[in-house]
Scaffold this motif. Structure first.
Motif, mmCIF file in Angstrom:
data_model
loop_
_atom_site.group_PDB
_atom_site.id
_atom_site.type_symbol
_atom_site.label_atom_id
_atom_site.label_comp_id
_atom_site.label_asym_id
_atom_site.label_seq_id
_atom_site.Cartn_x
_atom_site.Cartn_y
_atom_site.Cartn_z
ATOM 1 N N GLU A 14 0.751 -1.168 0.109
ATOM 2 C CA GLU A 14 -0.111 -0.120 -0.212
ATOM 3 C C GLU A 14 0.806 1.248 0.157
ATOM 4 O O GLU A 14 0.613 2.285 -0.818
ATOM 5 N N GLU A 15 2.125 1.277 0.760
ATOM 6 C CA GLU A 15 2.798 2.589 0.816
ATOM 7 C C GLU A 15 3.338 2.649 -0.605
ATOM 8 O O GLU A 15 3.450 3.569 -1.036
ATOM 9 N N ALA A 173 13.874 11.050 6.706
ATOM 10 C CA ALA A 173 14.597 11.086 8.013
ATOM 11 C C ALA A 173 15.487 10.064 8.142
ATOM 12 O O ALA A 173 16.637 10.153 8.485
ATOM 13 N N VAL A 174 15.142 8.807 7.265
ATOM 14 C CA VAL A 174 16.363 7.820 7.303
ATOM 15 C C VAL A 174 17.557 8.272 6.569
ATOM 16 O O VAL A 174 18.509 7.861 6.924
ATOM 17 N N GLU A 183 13.579 -2.541 9.429
ATOM 18 C CA GLU A 183 13.554 -3.398 8.296
ATOM 19 C C GLU A 183 12.480 -2.943 7.269
ATOM 20 O O GLU A 183 12.624 -3.127 6.084
ATOM 21 N N HIS A 184 11.428 -2.313 7.732
ATOM 22 C CA HIS A 184 10.207 -2.090 7.072
ATOM 23 C C HIS A 184 10.626 -0.892 6.001
ATOM 24 O O HIS A 184 10.778 -0.886 4.764
ATOM 25 N N LEU A 185 11.596 0.066 6.706
ATOM 26 C CA LEU A 185 12.052 1.068 5.797
ATOM 27 C C LEU A 185 12.998 0.514 4.856
ATOM 28 O O LEU A 185 13.322 1.161 3.699
ATOM 29 N N LEU A 186 13.875 -0.404 4.864
ATOM 30 C CA LEU A 186 14.735 -0.950 4.178
ATOM 31 C C LEU A 186 14.157 -1.417 2.786
ATOM 32 O O LEU A 186 14.530 -0.932 1.734
ATOM 33 N N LEU A 191 12.652 -0.418 -2.819
ATOM 34 C CA LEU A 191 11.818 -0.497 -3.910
ATOM 35 C C LEU A 191 11.557 0.398 -4.424
ATOM 36 O O LEU A 191 11.519 0.656 -5.706
ATOM 37 N N LEU A 192 11.580 1.825 -3.732
ATOM 38 C CA LEU A 192 11.442 3.146 -4.210
ATOM 39 C C LEU A 192 12.656 3.400 -5.203
ATOM 40 O O LEU A 192 12.572 3.865 -6.399
#
Length: 250
Positions: A14-15, A173-174, A183-186, A191-192
């Motif tokens: 979804e993100e 921010a990361v 892990e989620h932001l990794l 993907l981005l």
């Protein structure tokens, strides 16, 4: 405008889907976005410890090389494998779509056995359905505003600016090292980057920086190698990157 309940964390697909839609209500590359959405589904399942992607890695002159033909490995953790065909009373992931995808993966790996199910094969099979599913879910939640097409215009899906800004601020921010890389932001960042969306947001990493993250250098040092491998292959398996070999050590 979103209230506190609606601003709870979205799933990874979804993100990714929300950030793929520009302010003009369109995605820059529908085929790549569809593949990215399917890759994000695999990422969500990896974060929930339901699968891993095993890359083919070799070492040459001390340099680690990814061949990027990632193989999907389902990882049941208890007897009565969750979502495996032929089992009953299986604990779910808490997400209906994720349980459905996991069941489909079990069935697909069974039909291919003993050959592995590769990431690129799955993205081709799943991509269009994944994008339609998560676009629809975001519309229902009010995170995307659907504008029907006419004889002269195409259908548009405009992202909620507050939620979109909140997601982008998390990535910024990361990147600025104001918050640790989890892990989620990794997975979201990989993907981005793989879809080239970070260029639009002014958040592009250089190729050496992406390779350092894959090797676990810097902010990614504390993250498990299996998750870094999975995230790396997913990010580089989107259509624009297919068939390339990445050398870890540039």
């Amino acid at each position: 405008m979103f209230g506190p309940a609606a601003l709870q964390r979205l799933s990874l697909p979804e993100e990714f889907t929300l950030l793929s839609y520009g302010e003009n209500g369109r995605v820059p590359n529908p085929a790549q976005t569809a593949a990215g959405c399917a890759a994000a589904e695999l990422g969500e399942l990896a974060l929930r410890r339901r699968l891993l992607v095993r890359p083919r890695k070799t070492r040459k002159l001390g340099v680690e090389i990814y061949q990027l033909r990632g193989e999907i490995e389902l990882t049941p953790s208890t007897p009565g494998t969750p979502n495996a065909p032929g089992t009953s009373n299986m604990p779910g992931t808490g997400l209906t779509w994720a349980d459905d995808v996991l069941s489909a993966l079990w069935a697909r790996t069974a039909t291919l056995a003993p050959r592995p199910l590769t990431v690129t094969r799955w993205l081709r099979e799943r991509g269009r359905a994944a994008l339609a599913l998560h676009t629809g879910a975001l519309i229902e939640r009010g995170a995307l505003r659907h504008r029907p097409g006419t004889l002269l215009t195409r259908t548009r899906h405009h992202p909620d600016p507050t939620l979109r800004a909140a997601l982008l601020n998390g990535v910024r921010a990361v990147r600025a090292e104001r918050v640790p890389l989890d892990e989620h932001l990794l997975f979201l960042c990989d993907l981005l980057d793989g879809a080239g969306l970070t260029k639009d947001f002014g958040l592009t990493l250089t190729r050496p920086q992406r390779l350092e993250r894959a090797r676990g250098i810097g902010a990614a040092a504390a993250l498990p190698e299996t998750l870094r491998d999975t995230s790396t292959v997913l990010g580089f398996s989107l259509p624009a990157r297919q068939g390339r070999t990445i050398t870890l050590g540039d």
